[in-house]
Design a protein around this motif. Structure first.
Motif, PDB file in Angstrom:
ATOM      1  N   GLY A 192       0.819  -1.209   0.000  1.00 57.72           N
ATOM      2  CA  GLY A 192       0.000   0.000   0.000  1.00 57.72           C
ATOM      3  C   GLY A 192       0.852   1.258   0.000  1.00 57.72           C
ATOM      4  N   GLY A 193       1.911   1.259   0.789  1.00 52.34           N
ATOM      5  CA  GLY A 193       2.792   2.426   0.835  1.00 52.34           C
ATOM      6  C   GLY A 193       3.472   2.680  -0.491  1.00 52.34           C
ATOM      7  N   GLN A 194       3.895   1.597  -1.159  1.00 44.86           N
ATOM      8  CA  GLN A 194       4.543   1.746  -2.466  1.00 44.86           C
ATOM      9  C   GLN A 194       3.564   2.237  -3.520  1.00 44.86           C
ATOM     10  OE1 GLN A 194       6.011  -2.262  -2.714  1.00 44.86           O
ATOM     11  NE2 GLN A 194       8.090  -1.683  -2.121  1.00 44.86           N
ATOM     12  N   GLN A 195       2.311   1.767  -3.450  1.00 45.26           N
ATOM     13  CA  GLN A 195       1.302   2.256  -4.398  1.00 45.26           C
ATOM     14  C   GLN A 195       1.062   3.755  -4.197  1.00 45.26           C
ATOM     15  OE1 GLN A 195      -2.194  -0.224  -5.374  1.00 45.26           O
ATOM     16  NE2 GLN A 195      -1.368  -1.728  -3.942  1.00 45.26           N
ATOM     17  N   GLN A 196       1.039   4.207  -2.951  1.00 41.65           N
ATOM     18  CA  GLN A 196       0.854   5.629  -2.706  1.00 41.65           C
ATOM     19  C   GLN A 196       2.063   6.430  -3.192  1.00 41.65           C
ATOM     20  OE1 GLN A 196      -1.221   7.842  -2.801  1.00 41.65           O
ATOM     21  NE2 GLN A 196      -2.225   7.832  -0.790  1.00 41.65           N
ATOM     22  N   ARG A 197       3.257   5.851  -3.090  1.00 39.43           N
ATOM     23  CA  ARG A 197       4.452   6.505  -3.637  1.00 39.43           C
ATOM     24  C   ARG A 197       4.320   6.675  -5.149  1.00 39.43           C
ATOM     25  NH1 ARG A 197       9.667   5.080  -0.491  1.00 39.43           N
ATOM     26  NH2 ARG A 197       8.913   4.591   1.590  1.00 39.43           N
ATOM     27  N   ALA A 198       3.815   5.626  -5.804  1.00 37.19           N
ATOM     28  CA  ALA A 198       3.615   5.712  -7.255  1.00 37.19           C
ATOM     29  C   ALA A 198       2.584   6.786  -7.594  1.00 37.19           C
ATOM     30  CB  ALA A 198       3.183   4.361  -7.810  1.00 37.19           C
ATOM     31  N   ALA A 199       1.527   6.879  -6.795  1.00 37.93           N
ATOM     32  CA  ALA A 199       0.511   7.903  -7.024  1.00 37.93           C
ATOM     33  C   ALA A 199       1.084   9.302  -6.833  1.00 37.93           C
ATOM     34  CB  ALA A 199      -0.672   7.688  -6.084  1.00 37.93           C
ATOM     35  N   ILE A 200       1.958   9.462  -5.842  1.00 34.87           N
ATOM     36  CA  ILE A 200       2.605  10.759  -5.620  1.00 34.87           C
ATOM     37  C   ILE A 200       3.528  11.084  -6.797  1.00 34.87           C
ATOM     38  CG2 ILE A 200       4.247  12.009  -4.168  1.00 34.87           C
ATOM     39  CD1 ILE A 200       3.071  10.461  -1.774  1.00 34.87           C
ATOM     40  N   ALA A 201       4.286  10.081  -7.256  1.00 38.88           N
ATOM     41  CA  ALA A 201       5.166  10.302  -8.409  1.00 38.88           C
ATOM     42  C   ALA A 201       4.366  10.747  -9.629  1.00 38.88           C
ATOM     43  CB  ALA A 201       5.944   9.022  -8.722  1.00 38.88           C
ATOM     44  N   ARG A 202       3.225  10.084  -9.860  1.00 41.56           N
ATOM     45  CA  ARG A 202       2.361  10.465 -10.990  1.00 41.56           C
ATOM     46  C   ARG A 202       1.901  11.915 -10.858  1.00 41.56           C
ATOM     47  NH1 ARG A 202      -2.829   7.024 -11.004  1.00 41.56           N
ATOM     48  NH2 ARG A 202      -3.095   8.293  -9.137  1.00 41.56           N
ATOM     49  N   SER A 203       1.607  12.336  -9.642  1.00 44.01           N
ATOM     50  CA  SER A 203       1.128  13.705  -9.426  1.00 44.01           C
ATOM     51  C   SER A 203       2.230  14.742  -9.626  1.00 44.01           C
ATOM     52  CB  SER A 203       0.533  13.838  -8.026  1.00 44.01           C
ATOM     53  OG  SER A 203       1.550  13.846  -7.044  1.00 44.01           O
TER      54      SER A 203
END
Length: 226
Positions: free
Chosen positions: A144-155
């Motif tokens: 879950g933490g890594q998925q949120q990191r990916a979402a932040i990177a996308r943003s």
């Protein structure tokens, strides 16, 4: 330099006896590079404010200016293009496309715009967020933490004028919540990224340099901490 301004923003849902005023005369100015936390109880209007700032919704009245552009009167197509280019959005649920690799998820805003990403900046972002070795896997293979990191990177990939984060730690445990907040602080500090963070968690709000409190659709407190 001012990057965001709200002028007497109101948002009303429904009509007659069912009418609800979600925002009631919001005036707000945010400078480039600020890290602002917006707090308030459930139903206070904080998420509605974020949606209007991100041009996801239009205000009933008032104006919202991002880098001097009035986003409050844009049609749906104009708002979608503006949002993709100028606003980074991070939600509690990561909204990653499950059939695409992490790299393609991160680059999606650029791909939709048919623009070639800056590879050096891309690698700077993913390495800073600690997912440089996860680019070729699917989202389901991440924590879950890594998925949120990916979402932040996308943003961040489009170098947005402002990053809007709506309860980004709400779906994470304490350890991953701490990591996500640290990553937002890192992007604020190292990339000079302007951030508005919506949260009901007082401890997380205290990580910001400015705390705005909303109650019944009005700003009741606006405090700079440092």
């Amino acid at each position: 330099m001012e990057i965001l301004r709200c002028e007497n923003v109101r948002k009303v849902y429904g009509s007659g006896a069912a009418q609800v005023t979600a925002l009631d005369g919001i005036d707000l100015s945010v400078e480039k590079g600020e890290f602002v936390a917006v707090t308030g109880a459930s139903g206070s209007g904080k998420s509605t404010l974020l949606h209007i700032l991100g041009s996801v919704e239009q205000p009933t009245s008032g104006r919202v200016l991002v880098e001097g552009t009035d986003v409050s009167q844009m049609n749906r197509t104009q708002a979608a293009i503006f949002r993709r280019r100028k606003v980074g959005l991070v939600y509690q649920f990561y909204n990653l496309i499950p059939t695409l690799t992490v790299e393609k998820n991160i680059l999606m805003p650029m791909l939709l715009d048919k623009r070639k990403p800056n590879r050096d900046f891309f690698m700077e972002v993913v390495n800073a967020l600690g997912i440089g070795d996860k680019l070729n896997v699917l989202p389901a293979q991440l924590s879950g933490g890594q998925q949120q990191r990916a979402a932040i990177a996308r943003s961040l990939i489009y170098r947005p004028a402002i990053l809007l984060a709506d309860e980004p730690t709400g779906n994470l445990d304490q350890k991953n919540s701490r990591e996500v907040v640290d990553l937002l602080k890192l992007s604020n500090r190292n990339l000079n990224q302007t951030i508005l963070l919506i949260t009901h968690d007082e401890k997380i709000a205290l990580e910001a340099s400015r705390i705005i409190t909303i109650e019944d659709g009005r700003i009741i407190s606006d405090q700079k901490r440092r």
